[in-house]
Design an enzyme around this catalytic site. Sequence first.
Site, PDB file in Angstrom:
ATOM      1  CE  LYS A 163      -3.750   2.041   2.755  1.00  0.00           C
ATOM      2  NZ  LYS A 163      -4.692   1.834   3.863  1.00  0.00           N
ATOM      3  CD  GLU A 172       9.278  -5.898   7.420  1.00  0.00           C
ATOM      4  OE1 GLU A 172       9.047  -4.776   6.902  1.00  0.00           O
ATOM      5  OE2 GLU A 172       8.959  -6.200   8.575  1.00  0.00           O
ATOM      6  N   GLY A 215      -5.030  -2.459   5.201  1.00  0.00           N
ATOM      7  CA  GLY A 215      -4.199  -3.558   4.699  1.00  0.00           C
ATOM      8  C   GLY A 215      -4.815  -4.927   4.938  1.00  0.00           C
ATOM      9  NE  ARG A 216      -6.620  -4.635  11.084  1.00  0.00           N
ATOM     10  CZ  ARG A 216      -6.066  -3.431  11.225  1.00  0.00           C
ATOM     11  NH1 ARG A 216      -4.967  -3.136  10.578  1.00  0.00           N
ATOM     12  NH2 ARG A 216      -6.624  -2.518  11.997  1.00  0.00           N
ATOM     13  CD  GLU A 233      -2.047  -5.308  11.898  1.00  0.00           C
ATOM     14  OE1 GLU A 233      -0.816  -5.325  11.973  1.00  0.00           O
ATOM     15  OE2 GLU A 233      -2.639  -5.430  10.810  1.00  0.00           O
ATOM     16  CG  HIS A 275      -4.111 -36.735  15.768  1.00  0.00           C
ATOM     17  ND1 HIS A 275      -4.249 -38.045  16.177  1.00  0.00           N
ATOM     18  CD2 HIS A 275      -5.097 -36.504  14.872  1.00  0.00           C
ATOM     19  CE1 HIS A 275      -5.274 -38.585  15.532  1.00  0.00           C
ATOM     20  NE2 HIS A 275      -5.805 -37.676  14.727  1.00  0.00           N
ATOM     21  CE  LYS A 304       5.650  -1.048   9.749  1.00  0.00           C
ATOM     22  NZ  LYS A 304       4.766  -0.395   8.795  1.00  0.00           N
TER      23      LYS A 304
HETATM   24  C1  G6Q Z   1      -2.650  -4.206   7.991  1.00  0.00           C
HETATM   25  C2  G6Q Z   1      -1.455  -3.546   8.427  1.00  0.00           C
HETATM   26  C3  G6Q Z   1      -0.164  -4.171   7.951  1.00  0.00           C
HETATM   27  C4  G6Q Z   1       0.205  -3.836   6.499  1.00  0.00           C
HETATM   28  C5  G6Q Z   1       1.661  -4.227   6.264  1.00  0.00           C
HETATM   29  C6  G6Q Z   1       2.110  -3.976   4.849  1.00  0.00           C
HETATM   30  O1  G6Q Z   1      -3.766  -3.807   8.201  1.00  0.00           O
HETATM   31  O2  G6Q Z   1      -1.539  -2.211   8.111  1.00  0.00           O
HETATM   32  O3  G6Q Z   1      -0.160  -5.564   8.104  1.00  0.00           O
HETATM   33  O4  G6Q Z   1      -0.642  -4.494   5.624  1.00  0.00           O
HETATM   34  O5  G6Q Z   1       2.493  -3.529   7.170  1.00  0.00           O
HETATM   35  O6  G6Q Z   1       1.981  -2.624   4.510  1.00  0.00           O
HETATM   36  P1  G6Q Z   1       2.170  -2.145   3.032  1.00  0.00           P
HETATM   37  O7  G6Q Z   1       1.091  -2.751   2.203  1.00  0.00           O
HETATM   38  O8  G6Q Z   1       2.100  -0.657   3.070  1.00  0.00           O
HETATM   39  O9  G6Q Z   1       3.520  -2.634   2.568  1.00  0.00           O
END
Ligand code: G6Q
Length: 546
Positions: free
Chosen positions: A212, A218, A272-273, A358, A389, A511
Site C-alpha cells: 500500500k 521488508e 491492509g488486512r 490487529e 492429535h 518499526k
Molecule cells: C494491515 C497492516 C499491515 C500492512 C503491512 C504492509 O492492516 O496495516 O499488516 O498491511 O504492514 O503494509 P504495506 O502494504 O504498506 O507494505
Amino acid sequence: MIQRNELPQWQALAAHFEQVRERHIRELFAADSSRGSRYAAEACGLYLDYSKNRITDETLPLLVDLADACGLRQAIDDMFAGAHINRTEDRAVLHVALRAARQASIVTRAEDEPAPYNTVAKVWEVLDRMVEFAGKVRSGEWRGATGKPIRNVVNIGIGGSDLGPKMAYEALKAYSQRDLRIEFVSNVDGSHLAETLRGMDPAETLFIICSKTFTTQETMANAESARNWLALSLGGAAVAKHFVAVSTAAAEVRAFGIDLANMFGFWEWVGGRYSLWSAVGLATMLGIGPENFLAMLGGAREMDEHFRTAPFGENLPVILALLGVWYNNFFGAESHAILPYDQYLHRFSAHLQQVDMESNGKSVGKDGRPVAWQTGPVIWGEPGTNGQHAFYQLIHQGTKLIPADFIGFCQSQNPVGGHHAKLMANFFAQTEALAFGLPAEEVPATFPKTPAELVPHKTFAGNRPTNTLLAAKLDPHTMGALMALYEHRIFVQGVIWNVFSFDQWGVQLGKVLAQKVLAEIEAAKLPELKHDSSTNTLIARFRKLA
Ligand code: G6Q
C-alpha cells in the site's frame, strides 16, 4: 460518556452470567429437544449451529440489547455510508465498496482527492484492468522479455499485503490453473526469497510488488533483491515485462522503476488486512482466474447485504460476535480457536489472527481512556483433524475455557475413497465430545476395563462451547461469504468494546526502533550503544558472531 461496563445492559448480562455459569450444556439440551435446530441461523450458504454454547433463551436477547445500547445499528450504517469511522487516521473504512455491485454507489472523500467521489466506480475501473491483465498472463499472451510466457508469479508483500491474498489463493486452489505457479514471499529473512526462487526461470517469472505504502522495509528489500536476481540474467531492461505493482503510492512505484501502466491502485480507505478484495488480490486472481475471483466478491457482497439488513438476532456476524463477547467479557476466556475441517483452509486462522488481533488488540477506548474491560482475544487454530492429535487435549481436559468455531463442508473438492466421511465424522464427534464430555459413570462403557484410579483421567467435564459453521462446498462464493462473515464479526466486537478497529499504531514502535538498530548493526565500527543493558549485550554479541 457512560462506559460500556456501566451500561445497564452490561450489568444485566453480568447478573445473567451468575445464573448461567454453573449450568451444563448437557442439561440445557436435556431440557429442550428442539435446541439443536432452534439455535441456528443461515445466510449466504452458511448454516450456523450455535446450540452448543453456554446460553439460555435469555442470553442472546440480552446481548442484542447490549449491541443496541452500544449503537451498533448506527455504526453499521456509518461504515456502509463511507463515514470516516477510522478517526485516528481520519479515513473511511470501505472494504465493502471493494465487493459492491458495479452499479452501486458509495460516496466518500479521501485526503488525496479534491472532491467526494463514488468509490465503487473506481473499484470497478481497477477490477476491469485486473481482469484484462490476468487474462493476458493466464492465456500466455503476456510474454516475458525473452518472449516466453509466464509460468511463475511471485507476490512480494507482508502483513495485509500477503496473508489475505495467500490465504484466499490457498483456499481456492482447487479452482486454479495448475500450470501457473503462484508463490508469496513476505519475510525479510533472505531465506524466504532464496528458497522461493530456487530453480525458477527468470524469463518465465512475474513479480507483483504488493505494498500500500511502497515503503515497507521488508517488502522493498525483497523487491530489490528480486529485481537484482532478474536483471542478473535478463538485464535491467527486462524489469518492465516482469514487474507489476499493487499500491496506493504512484510516485514510489515509478521511482522503483515500474511503469505506471503496470500499476494497479487502491485507496487509503482500504485497510491492509481488509484489502484482499482489491488489487492486493491480483496474485489470487491470477491463480484462480477472474471469474472465480469475481464469484468470491459476490459471496462477500451477499454477506455484506445480510449483515447490513438482517435483524441482529438472525444476523450471522452479529450472533458470532456477541457470543464472543459473552465468553470474552463474562466468562473471562482469553482466546478463541478457529478450527476449519478443510485442508484448503490451512492459512485461514493465520489470516484471521491478523485481521482480528490487529483490529481489536487495543486497550484505549475511543475517548482516549484505558478501557476497563477485556478487548480482542488471542485468535489461533489449525485445520482438523491435525489439531486433534496436537492441542485439542487442552481444549478437552485443560483448565482453560477455549470457545471454538468449527468450519466444515458437506462436499469435498477431492472425493478420494472414504476420506471425506472420516474427516466429517471427526468434525461432528469433536463438538459433541466438547459439549457433552464423558461423566465418570460412563467411562467404563467407553473405555472398558479402566481401573478405578484411572477414571478421573478418562473423565471429560464437557461444557466446552463451540459454534459449527456448515456449508455445502468450499467454492469461491462460499469463501467470499465466510471471510466477510469474520470481518463483520470483528467490526461488531470493536463497536461493543468501543475501540478503533481500523488503525494499527501498535505496529509502529517496533518499526522505528528497528531502523535505529539497523544503523548500529551495519556501522563499520561498533558505535556506542545506548539501549538497555540486555539489548546492548545482544547487539554486541551478534556483531561479534555475524
Ligand atoms: C494491515 C497492516 C499491515 C500492512 C503491512 C504492509 O492492516 O496495516 O499488516 O498491511 O504492514 O503494509 P504495506 O502494504 O504498506 O507494505
